[in-house]
Design a protein around this motif. Structure first.
Motif, PDB file in Angstrom:
ATOM      1  N   ILE B  15      -7.380   2.207  -7.435  1.00 13.25           N
ATOM      2  CA  ILE B  15      -6.465   2.347  -5.899  1.00 13.25           C
ATOM      3  C   ILE B  15      -6.524   3.953  -5.676  1.00 13.25           C
ATOM      4  O   ILE B  15      -7.318   4.360  -4.462  1.00 13.25           O
ATOM      5  CB  ILE B  15      -4.857   2.366  -6.175  1.00 13.25           C
ATOM      6  N   CYS B  16      -5.838   4.787  -6.816  1.00 15.78           N
ATOM      7  CA  CYS B  16      -5.792   6.097  -6.430  1.00 15.78           C
ATOM      8  C   CYS B  16      -5.832   6.554  -7.362  1.00 15.78           C
ATOM      9  O   CYS B  16      -5.820   6.344  -8.701  1.00 15.78           O
ATOM     10  CB  CYS B  16      -5.297   6.395  -5.223  1.00 15.78           C
ATOM     11  N   LYS B  75      -1.111  -5.603  -5.014  1.00 17.21           N
ATOM     12  CA  LYS B  75      -1.634  -4.387  -4.131  1.00 17.21           C
ATOM     13  C   LYS B  75      -0.103  -3.816  -3.851  1.00 17.21           C
ATOM     14  O   LYS B  75       0.705  -3.976  -3.254  1.00 17.21           O
ATOM     15  CB  LYS B  75      -2.143  -5.580  -3.192  1.00 17.21           C
ATOM     16  N   SER B  77       1.486  -0.798  -1.646  1.00 17.03           N
ATOM     17  CA  SER B  77       1.298  -0.760   0.213  1.00 17.03           C
ATOM     18  C   SER B  77       1.054   1.025  -0.086  1.00 17.03           C
ATOM     19  O   SER B  77       0.340   1.651  -0.535  1.00 17.03           O
ATOM     20  CB  SER B  77       2.654  -1.276   0.654  1.00 17.03           C
ATOM     21  N   MET B  78       0.473   1.328   1.376  1.00 19.05           N
ATOM     22  CA  MET B  78      -0.184   2.209   1.393  1.00 19.05           C
ATOM     23  C   MET B  78       0.638   3.100   1.463  1.00 19.05           C
ATOM     24  O   MET B  78       0.610   4.006   1.352  1.00 19.05           O
ATOM     25  CB  MET B  78      -0.681   2.397   3.140  1.00 19.05           C
ATOM     26  N   ASP B  79       1.905   3.277   1.418  1.00 15.81           N
ATOM     27  CA  ASP B  79       2.965   4.372   1.473  1.00 15.81           C
ATOM     28  C   ASP B  79       3.496   4.867  -0.069  1.00 15.81           C
ATOM     29  O   ASP B  79       3.817   5.732  -0.447  1.00 15.81           O
ATOM     30  CB  ASP B  79       4.450   3.519   2.023  1.00 15.81           C
ATOM     31  N   ILE B  81       0.510   4.408  -2.582  1.00 13.63           N
ATOM     32  CA  ILE B  81      -0.959   5.374  -2.609  1.00 13.63           C
ATOM     33  C   ILE B  81      -0.515   6.275  -1.917  1.00 13.63           C
ATOM     34  O   ILE B  81      -0.844   7.098  -2.574  1.00 13.63           O
ATOM     35  CB  ILE B  81      -1.994   4.478  -2.004  1.00 13.63           C
ATOM     36  N   ASP B  82      -0.160   6.497  -0.934  1.00 14.76           N
ATOM     37  CA  ASP B  82       0.746   7.939  -0.509  1.00 14.76           C
ATOM     38  C   ASP B  82       1.251   8.675  -1.383  1.00 14.76           C
ATOM     39  O   ASP B  82       1.016   9.783  -2.352  1.00 14.76           O
ATOM     40  CB  ASP B  82       1.023   8.104   0.856  1.00 14.76           C
ATOM     41  N   THR B  85      -0.604   9.439  -5.247  1.00 17.83           N
ATOM     42  CA  THR B  85      -1.630  10.634  -4.980  1.00 17.83           C
ATOM     43  C   THR B  85      -0.217  11.882  -4.650  1.00 17.83           C
ATOM     44  O   THR B  85      -1.389  13.541  -5.218  1.00 17.83           O
ATOM     45  CB  THR B  85      -2.319  10.496  -3.084  1.00 17.83           C
ATOM     46  N   ARG B  93      -4.901  -1.799 -10.506  1.00 15.45           N
ATOM     47  CA  ARG B  93      -4.878  -2.965  -9.986  1.00 15.45           C
ATOM     48  C   ARG B  93      -5.742  -4.381 -10.876  1.00 15.45           C
ATOM     49  O   ARG B  93      -7.026  -3.592 -10.482  1.00 15.45           O
ATOM     50  CB  ARG B  93      -4.558  -3.129  -8.193  1.00 15.45           C
TER      51      ARG B  93
END
Lengths: 140, 116
Positions: B15-16, B75, B77-79, B81-82, B85, B93
């Motif tokens: 994912i990142c 999965k 969330s984008m928050d 993942i940010d 990172t 995952r």
């Protein structure tokens, strides 16, 4: 080195932001060159305290004082207070609501864990007034 | 074990954190209860969890963990993942269940906190 004093506000409205202050404190200590195990112990203790502030007290403030010998933290809230501190210190005792447990917290490990990772822990609390937790971690 | 090997063993999606895949890790733990991770886990570099909220990333951050594997196909969330990172934490995952994912990693040599 003069004592470094830091102040952080902890918002009580958003559980997703809980830990932001702890992360900043951790990075500050790392930047100052404290040993990794000390930095991690302080980070875990203050993170548990910050989570408690958000869950139980609607937020609060964290004051940090750093010297080469000692890291002192005061976690201050104006929440409901702790009616029975010795009960709250027991592993497994929790008053966290179900929605907090679903987020992975509320196992009743918060306060015992804070004590485990610090050298001194004093809880000043008054029901209806708030709670201040004084913490010290000594640099050996 | 390299994080890239964990990805292969668990047939996991990255994912990142692609630039950190060659980092070495030696220990792991699996839990959906962050309170327990904070209380009982020491020196683990990998967290396997089926819990999906930003506190999973923050818990890993406080514990100096390098990699989080979301099991059961969860999965982030984008928050999240940010945040991962920003904090140099690799997110993977896998569709595997927790028990199976932990078992496979253990079988390939990754240890728990007690060194066993």
């Amino acid at each position: 080195m003069e004592a470094i004093k830091l102040h952080y506000d902890v918002s009580g409205n958003d559980f997703t932001c809980a830990g932001e202050a702890s992360g900043k404190i951790k990075r500050e200590l790392k930047g100052l060159g404290f040993p990794n195990d000390i930095v991690r112990n302080v980070a875990i203790a203050v993170y548990e305290g910050e989570i408690n502030m958000v869950i139980h007290a609607g937020g609060g403030v964290i004051d940090v004082e750093i010297t080469p010998e000692c890291i002192s933290l005061d976690l201050i809230d104006e929440g409901p207070g702790i009616p029975d501190v010795s009960l709250a210190m027991k592993e497994g005792f929790s008053t966290a609501p179900e929605n907090v447990r679903q987020l992975g917290f509320g196992a009743g490990m918060g306060l015992p864990n804070i004590k485990k990772y610090t050298d001194e822990m004093i809880i000043d609390t008054e029901v209806g007034v708030g709670t201040t937790i004084h913490l010290k971690v000594y640099i050996k | 074990m390299k994080i890239s090997e964990i990805q292969t063993i668990l047939n996991a999606e990255l994912i990142c954190g692609a630039d950190l895949l060659e980092s070495e890790v030696f220990t792991a733990c699996g839990s959906d209860m962050m309170s327990d991770v904070l209380a009982f886990v020491k020196e683990q570099a990998v967290l396997l969890s089926g819990l999906v909220n930003p506190q999973v990333i923050r818990t890993a951050e406080m514990m100096d963990m390098k990699c989080i594997v979301f099991v059961r196909g969860k999965k982030p969330s984008m928050d999240m993942i940010d945040l991962a990172t920003e904090r140099d934490i690799v997110l993977l995952r896998s569709d595997l269940e927790m028990f199976t994912a932990c078992g496979l990693l253990y079988k390939h040599g990754l240890k728990g906190g007690s060194g066993i």
